[in-house]
Scaffold this motif. Structure first.
Motif, PDB file in Angstrom:
ATOM      1  N   ARG A   1      34.704 -17.119  12.993  1.00 53.85           N
ATOM      2  CA  ARG A   1      33.523 -17.793  13.539  1.00 53.85           C
ATOM      3  C   ARG A   1      32.833 -16.982  14.638  1.00 53.85           C
ATOM      4  O   ARG A   1      31.706 -17.260  15.002  1.00 53.85           O
TER       5      ARG A   1
ATOM      6  N   ASP B   1      26.841 -21.614   6.409  1.00 55.83           N
ATOM      7  CA  ASP B   1      27.734 -21.353   7.526  1.00 55.83           C
ATOM      8  C   ASP B   1      26.990 -20.603   8.631  1.00 55.83           C
ATOM      9  O   ASP B   1      26.263 -19.653   8.364  1.00 55.83           O
ATOM     10  N   LYS B   2      27.176 -21.014   9.873  1.00 49.56           N
ATOM     11  CA  LYS B   2      26.449 -20.402  10.991  1.00 49.56           C
ATOM     12  C   LYS B   2      26.811 -18.935  11.189  1.00 49.56           C
ATOM     13  O   LYS B   2      26.025 -18.164  11.738  1.00 49.56           O
ATOM     14  N   SER B   3      28.001 -18.530  10.751  1.00 49.26           N
ATOM     15  CA  SER B   3      28.395 -17.128  10.915  1.00 49.26           C
ATOM     16  C   SER B   3      27.759 -16.231   9.859  1.00 49.26           C
ATOM     17  O   SER B   3      27.766 -15.008   9.999  1.00 49.26           O
TER      18      SER B   3
ATOM     19  N   ILE C   1      24.592 -14.817   8.622  1.00 50.15           N
ATOM     20  CA  ILE C   1      23.237 -14.720   9.161  1.00 50.15           C
ATOM     21  C   ILE C   1      22.277 -13.978   8.241  1.00 50.15           C
ATOM     22  O   ILE C   1      21.092 -13.851   8.551  1.00 50.15           O
TER      23      ILE C   1
ATOM     24  N   LYS D   1      16.761 -16.827   5.899  1.00 48.36           N
ATOM     25  CA  LYS D   1      17.634 -15.744   6.342  1.00 48.36           C
ATOM     26  C   LYS D   1      17.112 -14.411   5.807  1.00 48.36           C
ATOM     27  O   LYS D   1      16.549 -14.344   4.712  1.00 48.36           O
TER      28      LYS D   1
END
Length: 219
Positions: free
Chosen positions: A37, A68-70, A72, A106
């Protein structure tokens, strides 16, 4: 991280060095639960992996990861005429992932081998509203200019250390359109920064600051 980091925009190895901010490429076949993370990732279906999948399975493979925030960036994705995979199938996978990039807002990290015309066509037909980074750039100045006209960022890797023609190309690329990377090479990103600053005739801190600005603009 108190000082300006060295940014490695595309690598296949995680680096715990606090001076380096890296985007680690992960395969869609890897377990989402294994993601760190505290690490930034790009995740996508590489053209070399297409034959392992079905076009209808793209959503299942990517949406969880991309949420997922990780994660990018979507990548690396693209087109490759040196592999045996049917090119029209490659285009379908690539376009589907570009559409996902638009949906998730993204940026995309591009793998392109002998498919520049098709890449530019697809870029023109698919405005994601996000940055497209052409990774591992080692081609001509004319192609670089064409890519820049279409809004691409160009990322340079280990070849910059020894390829004099590429160094000449790099010298003419605007600072606000470049990134640096290690890709799958066992090399310190600092060496590439050092060479890049030398080619540009600027201090390494000036280069670091501009690449950080590029990163913040794209990611």
């Amino acid at each position: 991280m108190t000082s300006i980091p060295y940014i490695d925009i595309h690598t296949h190895q995680a680096d715990s060095d606090p001076e380096i901010l890296s985007i680690v490429n992960r395969s869609i076949s890897e377990n989402k639960n294994e993601l760190d993370r505290n690490q930034a990732y790009s995740i996508g279906i590489h053209p070399w992996d297409i034959e392992k999948l079905e076009i209808d399975s793209i959503d299942n493979h990517l949406k969880d990861f991309s949420a997922d925030k990780s994660s990018i960036a979507i990548g690396e994705i693209g087109l490759d005429k040196l592999i045996g995979t049917n090119f029209s199938i490659q285009e379908k996978f690539f376009t589907a992932q570009v559409q996902l990039a638009k949906l998730t807002q993204k940026p995309v990290i591009i793998h392109c081998v002998k498919s520049q015309e098709e890449l530019l066509r697809i870029k023109q037909e698919n405005d994601t509203g996000t940055a497209w980074v052409f990774h591992g750039y080692n081609k001509s100045l004319q192609l670089a200019k064409d890519l820049l006209k279409f809004g691409f960022f160009l990322s340079f890797g280990e070849n910059l250390l020894r390829n004099e023609k590429l160094q000449t190309v790099f010298r003419d690329i605007p600072l606000d359109k470049i990134f640096l990377e290690t890709d799958d090479k066992q090399i310190d990103i600092r060496k590439i920064y050092q060479k890049a600053a030398e080619i540009k005739g600027i201090e390494i801190d000036v280069l670091k600051e501009q690449i950080l600005l590029n990163y913040l603009k794209c990611f």
